[in-house]
Design an enzyme around this catalytic site. Sequence first.
Site, short mmCIF file in Angstrom:
data_model
loop_
_atom_site.label_atom_id
_atom_site.label_comp_id
_atom_site.label_asym_id
_atom_site.label_seq_id
_atom_site.Cartn_x
_atom_site.Cartn_y
_atom_site.Cartn_z
N HIS A 186 -0.21 -3.99 9.31
CA HIS A 186 1.19 -4.22 8.96
C HIS A 186 1.69 -3.14 8.02
CE1 HIS A 186 0.30 -5.80 4.88
NE2 HIS A 186 -0.72 -6.43 5.43
N ASP A 239 4.49 -3.65 5.87
CA ASP A 239 5.18 -4.16 4.68
C ASP A 239 4.20 -4.42 3.55
OD1 ASP A 239 4.22 -6.28 6.35
OD2 ASP A 239 5.38 -7.72 5.17
N ASP A 262 -3.79 -2.90 0.65
CA ASP A 262 -3.20 -3.85 1.59
C ASP A 262 -1.87 -3.31 2.12
OD1 ASP A 262 -2.61 -6.16 3.00
OD2 ASP A 262 -2.09 -7.34 1.25
N GLU A 273 4.59 -8.95 7.89
CA GLU A 273 3.35 -9.74 7.86
C GLU A 273 3.29 -10.57 6.59
OE1 GLU A 273 -0.83 -10.69 6.78
OE2 GLU A 273 0.60 -9.44 5.68
N GLU A 274 3.72 -10.00 5.47
CA GLU A 274 3.57 -10.67 4.19
C GLU A 274 4.49 -11.88 4.04
OE1 GLU A 274 1.27 -10.09 2.30
OE2 GLU A 274 0.67 -7.98 2.31
N GLU A 283 -7.04 -5.40 7.77
CA GLU A 283 -6.83 -5.92 6.41
C GLU A 283 -8.05 -5.60 5.55
OE1 GLU A 283 -4.32 -7.39 5.01
OE2 GLU A 283 -3.07 -8.31 6.57
#
Length: 416
Positions: free
Chosen positions: A101, A103, A133, A165-166, A193
């Site tokens: 991801h 974001d 991350d 994603e977050e 991740e």
Amino acid sequence: MALLCAARHRLISTPPSKGFLITHSTVLAPTTLAWITRLIAFDTTSRNSNRELIDVIDAELREHGLEPVLVPNSDGTKANLVVTIPAHDGSTTGGVMLAGHTDVVPVDGQAWNSDPFTAELRDDRLYGRGAADMKAFSGVILALLPELVSRPLATPLHLAWTYDEEVGCHGAITLLADLAARGIRPEICIVGEPTSMRAVSAHKSSHLYRVSFTGLASHSSNTPNGVNAIEYAARAIAFIRSIADEHRVNGPFDPSFEVPYTTINVGTISGGAAVNTVAERCDFEFEFRAIPGVSSSAIFSRIEDFVLGELRPAMRAEHATANVSFAPIGAVPSLSAAGTGAALQLVHELTKTSSEETVGYGTEGGLFQLAGIDTVVCGPGSIRQGHTANEYIDLAQISACEDFLRALAGHLAHQQ
């Protein structure tokens, strides 16, 4: 790109002057730190657009003769990007997908020792929002892109970057819809991740809701004329906590998780106008993280039945206009070890380990698995550094990720 300036221990935007950065036993590819630095510089906090970062990746992929596909959100302010490096025979279905991801979480209220969006190198650690991350994973992919596209592959390699994603994995949902519409179905997915490059075969599901109570304002000298939204919200929160306590005491339990039971947390609350006014509004948000096999719908139904079946009628008995409503914020299905086979075997082969772990946080892996893609989570850095002030990743983890991707490219090429 970037140059490591030893005197200032800071990465700045100029081309690298040497082929490799060497730190103790860690040797990194020529542009790895430069790419990670460039990605960190984009403030892709979930409330912001990710389009500038996506456009940079898009341009880089096209420089290498690839044809990426952008999958925007409904208003075009954000986009997923997916690209396929075809097999030597031109086929684009099957194969392996690397997913990450774009974001990051906010830095608001955190005490950073440096600019969160300017990468800094200190003591063999690269600091910056998203360093762990999970922009390091993306930076390694882009740095090794020349190696990935130069090999004749037996099966295709797919690269995917998502938005949001977050805040609920919204981008992964539209990404999967696009892949299905174009008839592209990877057999295996590796979600990068931060796992310290260890294989994670299972994680809990995550479900987020906002609850809004609407009462009736009144002067506090005459409380019977009002309906106190805060007080009813407090009763709902106490009920939610009682369900959390049930799971903590009675299970079910899965000892493979650090916290071996389903958890529930009320994370935010706001309401009321003044201490001498009966509160007309109160909103709170809660989430629960269920271990695989626990029915998330059953948990939510218990909460919904109590709030709508008991609290709302009691509020309306005080005044007919009172109300309460639920709004889902996001849902991430669990990743189950029972559905992980070839992906786990592949990661074990590439890392030359046999470890298999579970984690309490959620990833897009659950969605990919639900779509029928054999999925495992494995990426550089530690989740303990993610989301924190002074987020960092050890350079040794970046190097290990490079080794992993080179091994993957060799594996895909040697299948011929």
